[in-house]
Design a protein around this motif. Structure first.
Motif, PDB file in Angstrom:
ATOM      1  N   LEU A  71     -12.711  50.662 -27.022  1.00 11.05           N
ATOM      2  CA  LEU A  71     -14.133  49.995 -26.709  1.00 11.05           C
ATOM      3  C   LEU A  71     -13.676  48.440 -26.425  1.00 11.05           C
ATOM      4  CD1 LEU A  71     -17.172  49.891 -26.821  1.00 11.05           C
ATOM      5  CD2 LEU A  71     -17.393  49.594 -29.268  1.00 11.05           C
ATOM      6  N   LEU A  72     -13.063  48.368 -27.586  1.00 12.16           N
ATOM      7  CA  LEU A  72     -12.586  46.590 -26.947  1.00 12.16           C
ATOM      8  C   LEU A  72     -12.036  46.508 -25.384  1.00 12.16           C
ATOM      9  CD1 LEU A  72     -11.535  45.307 -30.596  1.00 12.16           C
ATOM     10  CD2 LEU A  72     -13.486  45.339 -29.757  1.00 12.16           C
ATOM     11  N   GLU A  73     -10.849  47.372 -25.541  1.00 15.46           N
ATOM     12  CA  GLU A  73     -10.133  46.956 -24.148  1.00 15.46           C
ATOM     13  C   GLU A  73     -11.631  46.756 -22.877  1.00 15.46           C
ATOM     14  OE1 GLU A  73      -7.077  49.492 -23.962  1.00 15.46           O
ATOM     15  OE2 GLU A  73      -6.095  48.673 -25.400  1.00 15.46           O
ATOM     16  N   HIS A  74     -11.975  48.216 -23.474  1.00 18.12           N
ATOM     17  CA  HIS A  74     -13.589  48.365 -21.867  1.00 18.12           C
ATOM     18  C   HIS A  74     -14.053  46.905 -22.052  1.00 18.12           C
ATOM     19  CE1 HIS A  74     -15.440  51.196 -19.486  1.00 18.12           C
ATOM     20  NE2 HIS A  74     -16.408  50.786 -19.801  1.00 18.12           N
ATOM     21  N   LEU A  75     -14.731  46.856 -23.251  1.00 15.39           N
ATOM     22  CA  LEU A  75     -15.817  45.643 -23.047  1.00 15.39           C
ATOM     23  C   LEU A  75     -15.141  44.262 -22.433  1.00 15.39           C
ATOM     24  CD1 LEU A  75     -16.933  45.174 -26.762  1.00 15.39           C
ATOM     25  CD2 LEU A  75     -18.367  45.894 -24.647  1.00 15.39           C
ATOM     26  N   THR A  76     -13.731  43.976 -22.682  1.00 14.36           N
ATOM     27  CA  THR A  76     -13.150  42.827 -21.728  1.00 14.36           C
ATOM     28  C   THR A  76     -13.080  43.675 -20.177  1.00 14.36           C
ATOM     29  OG1 THR A  76     -11.017  42.636 -23.796  1.00 14.36           O
ATOM     30  CG2 THR A  76     -10.593  42.207 -21.331  1.00 14.36           C
ATOM     31  N   GLU A  77     -13.089  44.584 -19.683  1.00 10.95           N
ATOM     32  CA  GLU A  77     -12.231  44.764 -18.703  1.00 10.95           C
ATOM     33  C   GLU A  77     -13.812  44.706 -18.106  1.00 10.95           C
ATOM     34  OE1 GLU A  77     -11.091  49.114 -18.568  1.00 10.95           O
ATOM     35  OE2 GLU A  77      -9.071  48.116 -19.317  1.00 10.95           O
ATOM     36  N   LEU A  78     -14.960  45.503 -19.014  1.00  9.02           N
ATOM     37  CA  LEU A  78     -16.362  45.265 -18.180  1.00  9.02           C
ATOM     38  C   LEU A  78     -16.652  43.502 -17.628  1.00  9.02           C
ATOM     39  CD1 LEU A  78     -18.177  47.329 -20.208  1.00  9.02           C
ATOM     40  CD2 LEU A  78     -17.929  47.377 -17.930  1.00  9.02           C
ATOM     41  N   SER A  79     -16.057  42.687 -18.977  1.00  4.77           N
ATOM     42  CA  SER A  79     -16.511  41.197 -18.760  1.00  4.77           C
ATOM     43  C   SER A  79     -15.368  40.727 -17.719  1.00  4.77           C
ATOM     44  CB  SER A  79     -16.074  40.582 -20.109  1.00  4.77           C
ATOM     45  OG  SER A  79     -15.947  39.417 -19.860  1.00  4.77           O
ATOM     46  N   ARG A  80     -14.709  41.103 -17.520  1.00  5.50           N
ATOM     47  CA  ARG A  80     -13.633  40.570 -15.599  1.00  5.50           C
ATOM     48  C   ARG A  80     -14.351  41.020 -14.583  1.00  5.50           C
ATOM     49  NH1 ARG A  80      -7.898  42.724 -18.596  1.00  5.50           N
ATOM     50  NH2 ARG A  80      -7.469  40.530 -20.098  1.00  5.50           N
ATOM     51  N   SER A  81     -15.040  42.459 -14.890  1.00  9.17           N
ATOM     52  CA  SER A  81     -15.376  42.350 -13.724  1.00  9.17           C
ATOM     53  C   SER A  81     -17.329  41.748 -13.799  1.00  9.17           C
ATOM     54  CB  SER A  81     -16.029  44.191 -13.507  1.00  9.17           C
ATOM     55  OG  SER A  81     -16.743  44.601 -14.314  1.00  9.17           O
ATOM     56  N   GLY A  82     -17.150  41.623 -14.518  1.00  8.58           N
ATOM     57  CA  GLY A  82     -18.882  40.494 -14.249  1.00  8.58           C
ATOM     58  C   GLY A  82     -20.039  40.825 -15.268  1.00  8.58           C
ATOM     59  N   VAL A  83     -19.828  41.765 -15.799  1.00  9.44           N
ATOM     60  CA  VAL A  83     -20.733  42.858 -17.470  1.00  9.44           C
ATOM     61  C   VAL A  83     -21.013  41.476 -17.899  1.00  9.44           C
ATOM     62  CG1 VAL A  83     -21.581  44.505 -17.790  1.00  9.44           C
ATOM     63  CG2 VAL A  83     -20.402  45.078 -16.164  1.00  9.44           C
ATOM     64  N   ASN A  84     -22.044  41.142 -18.113  1.00 13.18           N
ATOM     65  CA  ASN A  84     -22.735  39.671 -19.456  1.00 13.18           C
ATOM     66  C   ASN A  84     -23.033  40.655 -20.138  1.00 13.18           C
ATOM     67  OD1 ASN A  84     -25.091  39.341 -17.864  1.00 13.18           O
ATOM     68  ND2 ASN A  84     -24.654  37.980 -17.700  1.00 13.18           N
ATOM     69  N   ALA A  85     -24.042  41.893 -20.472  1.00 11.89           N
ATOM     70  CA  ALA A  85     -24.200  42.370 -21.611  1.00 11.89           C
ATOM     71  C   ALA A  85     -24.495  44.092 -21.517  1.00 11.89           C
ATOM     72  CB  ALA A  85     -25.610  42.114 -21.525  1.00 11.89           C
ATOM     73  N   VAL A  86     -24.198  44.619 -22.295  1.00 12.16           N
ATOM     74  CA  VAL A  86     -23.885  46.184 -22.445  1.00 12.16           C
ATOM     75  C   VAL A  86     -24.161  46.531 -23.491  1.00 12.16           C
ATOM     76  CG1 VAL A  86     -21.901  45.836 -21.868  1.00 12.16           C
ATOM     77  CG2 VAL A  86     -21.914  45.769 -23.895  1.00 12.16           C
ATOM     78  N   ALA A  87     -25.320  48.238 -23.936  1.00 11.89           N
ATOM     79  CA  ALA A  87     -25.731  48.362 -24.999  1.00 11.89           C
ATOM     80  C   ALA A  87     -24.999  49.585 -24.989  1.00 11.89           C
ATOM     81  CB  ALA A  87     -27.027  49.367 -24.519  1.00 11.89           C
ATOM     82  N   CYS A  88     -24.136  49.775 -26.827  1.00 11.62           N
ATOM     83  CA  CYS A  88     -23.334  50.035 -26.823  1.00 11.62           C
ATOM     84  C   CYS A  88     -24.414  51.541 -27.681  1.00 11.62           C
ATOM     85  CB  CYS A  88     -22.493  50.036 -28.031  1.00 11.62           C
ATOM     86  SG  CYS A  88     -20.873  50.383 -27.974  1.00 11.62           S
ATOM     87  N   VAL A  89     -23.807  52.612 -27.194  1.00  4.18           N
ATOM     88  CA  VAL A  89     -24.790  54.122 -27.931  1.00  4.18           C
ATOM     89  C   VAL A  89     -23.454  54.654 -28.105  1.00  4.18           C
ATOM     90  CG1 VAL A  89     -26.695  55.591 -27.712  1.00  4.18           C
ATOM     91  CG2 VAL A  89     -26.357  53.209 -26.256  1.00  4.18           C
ATOM     92  N   PRO A  90     -23.185  55.157 -29.546  1.00  9.54           N
ATOM     93  CA  PRO A  90     -22.057  55.767 -30.280  1.00  9.54           C
ATOM     94  C   PRO A  90     -22.597  57.523 -29.708  1.00  9.54           C
ATOM     95  CG  PRO A  90     -23.103  54.678 -32.067  1.00  9.54           C
ATOM     96  CD  PRO A  90     -23.675  53.557 -31.186  1.00  9.54           C
ATOM     97  N   VAL A  91     -23.093  57.759 -28.928  1.00 13.71           N
ATOM     98  CA  VAL A  91     -23.597  59.103 -29.015  1.00 13.71           C
ATOM     99  C   VAL A  91     -23.088  60.293 -30.068  1.00 13.71           C
ATOM    100  CG1 VAL A  91     -24.912  59.153 -26.828  1.00 13.71           C
ATOM    101  CG2 VAL A  91     -22.541  60.175 -27.268  1.00 13.71           C
ATOM    102  N   GLY A  92     -21.672  60.187 -30.092  1.00 15.26           N
ATOM    103  CA  GLY A  92     -21.052  61.488 -31.075  1.00 15.26           C
ATOM    104  C   GLY A  92     -21.562  61.122 -33.111  1.00 15.26           C
TER     105      GLY A  92
END
Length: 90
Positions: free
Chosen positions: A6-27
């Motif tokens: 998750l932490l790496e994915h947030l960093t990657e998303l930020s690098r690609s310009g994403v500035n807001a996310v909804a994290c839904v832990p469906v498990g």
């Protein structure tokens, strides 16, 4: 198979310009230490550092509609397996 960290994915998303996310832990359908720590603490800290908005909707926990849906599913399967409601433990 586990998904991306998750932490790496947030960093990657930020690098690609994403500035807001909804994290839904469906498990997890109820609050769990893993969700509370990994998402609510660690991921939120990472998102804050990245100047990213992170939201997590509330877990279902003991929501009455969720509990009723579970009960209905159990009773349906029990009937299919030949159990009767009179045999249910009250």
């Amino acid at each position: 198979m586990a998904g991306p960290d998750l932490l790496e994915h947030l960093t990657e998303l930020s690098r690609s310009g994403v500035n807001a996310v909804a994290c839904v832990p469906v498990g997890f359908v109820a609050d769990h230490v893993e969700v509370l720590h990994d998402v609510d603490i660690e991921a939120r800290q990472r998102a804050d550092a990245l100047r990213m908005r992170l939201e997590r909707p509330p877990s279902l926990n003991d929501d009455p509609l969720f509990i009723q849906a579970l009960a209905d599913a159990v009773m349906s399967r029990a009937r299919e397996a030949g159990f009767t409601e009179s045999a249910a433990v009250s």
